[in-house]
Write a protein that holds these residues in place. Structure first.
Motif, PDB file in Angstrom:
ATOM      1  N   TYR A  35       0.839  -1.208   0.000  1.00 40.58           N
ATOM      2  CA  TYR A  35       0.000   0.000   0.000  1.00 40.58           C
ATOM      3  C   TYR A  35       0.870   1.253   0.000  1.00 40.58           C
ATOM      4  N   ALA A  36       0.412   2.283  -0.723  1.00 37.53           N
ATOM      5  CA  ALA A  36       1.136   3.555  -0.764  1.00 37.53           C
ATOM      6  C   ALA A  36       0.257   4.640  -0.149  1.00 37.53           C
ATOM      7  N   GLU A  37       0.909   5.566   0.504  1.00 35.26           N
ATOM      8  CA  GLU A  37       0.144   6.624   1.177  1.00 35.26           C
ATOM      9  C   GLU A  37      -0.414   7.627   0.183  1.00 35.26           C
ATOM     10  N   ILE A  38      -1.609   8.108   0.495  1.00 30.14           N
ATOM     11  CA  ILE A  38      -2.206   9.172  -0.291  1.00 30.14           C
ATOM     12  C   ILE A  38      -2.757  10.185   0.715  1.00 30.14           C
ATOM     13  N   ARG A  39      -2.593  11.456   0.420  1.00 34.48           N
ATOM     14  CA  ARG A  39      -3.098  12.488   1.338  1.00 34.48           C
ATOM     15  C   ARG A  39      -4.075  13.368   0.571  1.00 34.48           C
ATOM     16  N   THR A  40      -5.270  13.468   1.054  1.00 37.19           N
ATOM     17  CA  THR A  40      -6.263  14.324   0.398  1.00 37.19           C
ATOM     18  C   THR A  40      -6.617  15.440   1.372  1.00 37.19           C
ATOM     19  N   PRO A  41      -7.223  16.526   0.878  1.00 38.55           N
ATOM     20  CA  PRO A  41      -7.587  17.629   1.773  1.00 38.55           C
ATOM     21  C   PRO A  41      -8.606  17.186   2.824  1.00 38.55           C
ATOM     22  N   THR A  82     -13.140   7.326   2.608  1.00 36.56           N
ATOM     23  CA  THR A  82     -13.328   6.509   1.405  1.00 36.56           C
ATOM     24  C   THR A  82     -13.811   7.322   0.199  1.00 36.56           C
ATOM     25  N   ALA A  83     -14.815   8.187   0.432  1.00 32.53           N
ATOM     26  CA  ALA A  83     -15.350   8.984  -0.687  1.00 32.53           C
ATOM     27  C   ALA A  83     -14.254   9.906  -1.252  1.00 32.53           C
ATOM     28  N   SER A  84     -13.465  10.514  -0.356  1.00 29.09           N
ATOM     29  CA  SER A  84     -12.383  11.410  -0.828  1.00 29.09           C
ATOM     30  C   SER A  84     -11.366  10.617  -1.647  1.00 29.09           C
ATOM     31  N   LEU A  85     -11.028   9.423  -1.146  1.00 27.70           N
ATOM     32  CA  LEU A  85     -10.021   8.622  -1.849  1.00 27.70           C
ATOM     33  C   LEU A  85     -10.511   8.189  -3.223  1.00 27.70           C
ATOM     34  N   MET A  86     -11.788   7.868  -3.317  1.00 20.40           N
ATOM     35  CA  MET A  86     -12.319   7.456  -4.623  1.00 20.40           C
ATOM     36  C   MET A  86     -12.408   8.660  -5.571  1.00 20.40           C
ATOM     37  N   VAL A 101      -5.263  -0.947  -7.288  1.00 22.60           N
ATOM     38  CA  VAL A 101      -4.618   0.201  -6.636  1.00 22.60           C
ATOM     39  C   VAL A 101      -4.775   0.044  -5.132  1.00 22.60           C
ATOM     40  N   LYS A 102      -3.629   0.056  -4.427  1.00 21.05           N
ATOM     41  CA  LYS A 102      -3.677  -0.121  -2.965  1.00 21.05           C
ATOM     42  C   LYS A 102      -3.187   1.159  -2.314  1.00 21.05           C
ATOM     43  N   VAL A 103      -4.083   1.836  -1.597  1.00 18.95           N
ATOM     44  CA  VAL A 103      -3.705   3.116  -0.983  1.00 18.95           C
ATOM     45  C   VAL A 103      -4.141   3.175   0.484  1.00 18.95           C
ATOM     46  N   TYR A 104      -3.438   4.018   1.236  1.00 18.42           N
ATOM     47  CA  TYR A 104      -3.882   4.277   2.612  1.00 18.42           C
ATOM     48  C   TYR A 104      -3.764   5.759   2.933  1.00 18.42           C
ATOM     49  N   LEU A 105      -4.540   6.148   3.941  1.00 14.98           N
ATOM     50  CA  LEU A 105      -4.531   7.548   4.383  1.00 14.98           C
ATOM     51  C   LEU A 105      -4.618   7.548   5.910  1.00 14.98           C
ATOM     52  N   ILE A 106      -3.808   8.392   6.528  1.00 14.55           N
ATOM     53  CA  ILE A 106      -3.883   8.522   7.986  1.00 14.55           C
ATOM     54  C   ILE A 106      -4.211   9.979   8.290  1.00 14.55           C
ATOM     55  N   GLY A 107      -5.250  10.220   9.069  1.00 16.91           N
ATOM     56  CA  GLY A 107      -5.540  11.621   9.367  1.00 16.91           C
ATOM     57  C   GLY A 107      -6.848  11.811  10.100  1.00 16.91           C
ATOM     58  N   PRO A 108      -7.151  13.085  10.409  1.00 17.07           N
ATOM     59  CA  PRO A 108      -8.360  13.390  11.180  1.00 17.07           C
ATOM     60  C   PRO A 108      -9.632  13.347  10.352  1.00 17.07           C
ATOM     61  N   MET A 109     -10.715  12.914  10.997  1.00 15.10           N
ATOM     62  CA  MET A 109     -12.057  12.903  10.401  1.00 15.10           C
ATOM     63  C   MET A 109     -12.948  13.704  11.357  1.00 15.10           C
TER      64      MET A 109
END
Ligand code: HAM
Length: 423
Positions: A35-41, A82-86, A101-109
């Motif tokens: 898995y690779a990291e992805i960062r979204t707003p 999930t919606a942001s990542l898609m 595609v294997k992705v992960y995100l770590i952060g506040p919700m």
């Protein structure tokens, strides 16, 4: 004094190390699984969550932090990832790079829920998504990854609940049968479930009110309604998990609180946590990408609540932490010595050591007290006498031993000391 927001706690310096360690273990394991990291707003257009998570869900109806920005656009702080990542997956055409595609995100919700133990308004997730394959092997690997991660963190007594909630082929018939049953018991349902019955009836299945739970226990079960392909998919996931010796309980009431799920759903529960006992949850969502304007795209993922992992770990008996002594404290007397010391600590830090010099004008005695309090392993004493002789006094703070070292050799000497003294 202006206080912080209820349900949005600060992570204080004495606790931030635990968060860093938790996330370091997750990153390491996720990379091992590809898995690779992805960062979204942290914010998106409101419409993304309304369409993705579903209009009748508690999240969209009651819990979103939605605001109009200065341009008059409706934006929402992400209640989940999930919606942001898609959205990002489609927008950056990630499928062109790989079929899975294997992705992960770590952060506040952010969710405007009633704060209570284990439930926050700002909380943190480790979110993991595998996008592009409909096969049960991905479901099994994703669950196995989550199982492995919880084990790597040292959690104990976690239970895996698993279900299949069917797909758009078979779920409507189940839903119809369930609604007919719930209508017949309408008068005994709680007020919230009356609303659910109109908007999102299957959510009645995981209502926490005892009378509703009793009604839910007698309700028709999804397994009787699954179509052939959904049944086969679920059986294959289960047998792969059996092959991996991952124990699980089929919980036919596990419907989850987001509308996008199809087929496999799962949660990992820590029974000792009380009402908010789900440490992680997820499932397959083969229709989500299409729902938000993309091509049909099978996908599965999960999110872990970091606060609940830390609470679970804190409740486990463990060895008392004994802080170790590390690094070098340079104590000075006089302004000339201070200048030399400033340069010395910068050099030590560049060479990889933890190092400090007093910035608050303490006496030499006060500085030595501080070195002890902050648990430095060594101190370097640099006064005018030492400076005149081009020497420093190097003191081992554990044994109390000290001796003179030429100023020009002190950096080399300190960096050559056994590494474990700094670790
Ligand atoms: P979720 O079940 O809403 O799923 O959240 C996942 C986890 O986040 C929960 O099991 C819990 O540990 C934590 N959590 C949720 N709400 C709170 C809260 N208010 N305070 C503290 N922790 C909380 C999702 O968010 C999906 N996006 C998971 C997913 C990813 N499904 C597919 N891919």
């Amino acid at each position: 004094m202006i206080k912080g927001i209820k349900g949005a706690p600060d992570v204080l310096p004495e606790d931030s190390g635990k968060w860093q360690a938790l996330e370091a273990v997750a990153r390491d394991l996720l990379e091992r699984y590809g898995y690779a990291e992805i960062r979204t707003p942290v914010f998106e257009r409101t419409e993304l969550f309304v369409r993705g998570i579903g209009e009748g869900t508690d999240i969209v109806e009651k819990e979103m932090y939605t605001f109009e920005d200065r341009g008059g656009e409706s934006l929402t702080l992400r209640p989940e990832a999930t919606a942001s990542l898609m959205r990002a997956y489609m927008e950056h055409n990630l499928s062109a790079k790989s079929s899975l595609v294997k992705v992960y995100l770590i952060g506040p919700m952010f969710r405007h829920e009633r704060p209570q133990s284990g439930r926050f308004r700002q909380f943190h997730q480790v979110d993991v998504e595998a996008v592009g394959s409909p096969g049960p092997a991905v479901d099994a690997e994703v669950v196995a990854l989550l199982h492995h991660l919880l084990e790597a963190w040292g959690l104990k007594g976690i239970q895996l609940h698993l279900n299949s909630i069917g797909d758009p082929n078979c779920r409507p018939a189940y839903r119809q049968a369930f609604v007919a049953y719930a209508e017949a018991h309408r008068s005994a349902l709680c007020p919230d479930c009356h609303v659910r019955l109109e908007k999102n009836p299957l959510r009645i299945l995981d209502c926490k009110v005892p009378t509703c739970q009793q009604i839910a226990r007698g309700a028709p079960t999804i397994s009787a309604y699954l179509c052939g392909p959904c049944r086969e998919h679920f059986a294959a996931v289960r047998s792969l998990l059996d092959g991996l010796k991952i124990e699980h309980t089929v919980n036919e009431r596990l419907v989850r609180g987001l509308d996008y799920y199809t087929r496999t759903t799962f949660e990992f529960l820590n029974p000792t946590l009380g009402a908010q006992n789900a440490v992680a949850g997820g499932g397959r969502y083969d229709g989500l990408v299409e729902e938000i304007g993309g091509p049909p795209t099978p996908a599965i993922g999960f999110a872990i609540g970091e606060e609940r992992i830390l609470a679970s770990l804190a409740a486990l008996p463990g060895p008392a932490e004994s802080p170790t002594c590390t690094g070098v404290y340079v104590a000075t007397a006089g302004s000339e010595a201070f200048l030399v010391a400033m340069d010395l600590v910068q050099t030590l830090r560049r060479r990889g050591l933890r190092a400090a010099v007093d910035l608050e004008g303490r006496s030499l005695k006060g500085q030595m007290r501080q070195a002890n309090k902050d648990r430095y392993r060594y101190s370097v004493i640099l006064g005018s006498d030492e400076l005149a002789r081009d020497q420093v006094t190097l003191k081992d703070m554990l044994s109390g031993e000290q001796h003179a070292v030429p100023l020009g050799e002190v950096v080399d000497r300190l960096t050559r000391l056994p590494e474990r003294d700094y670790a």
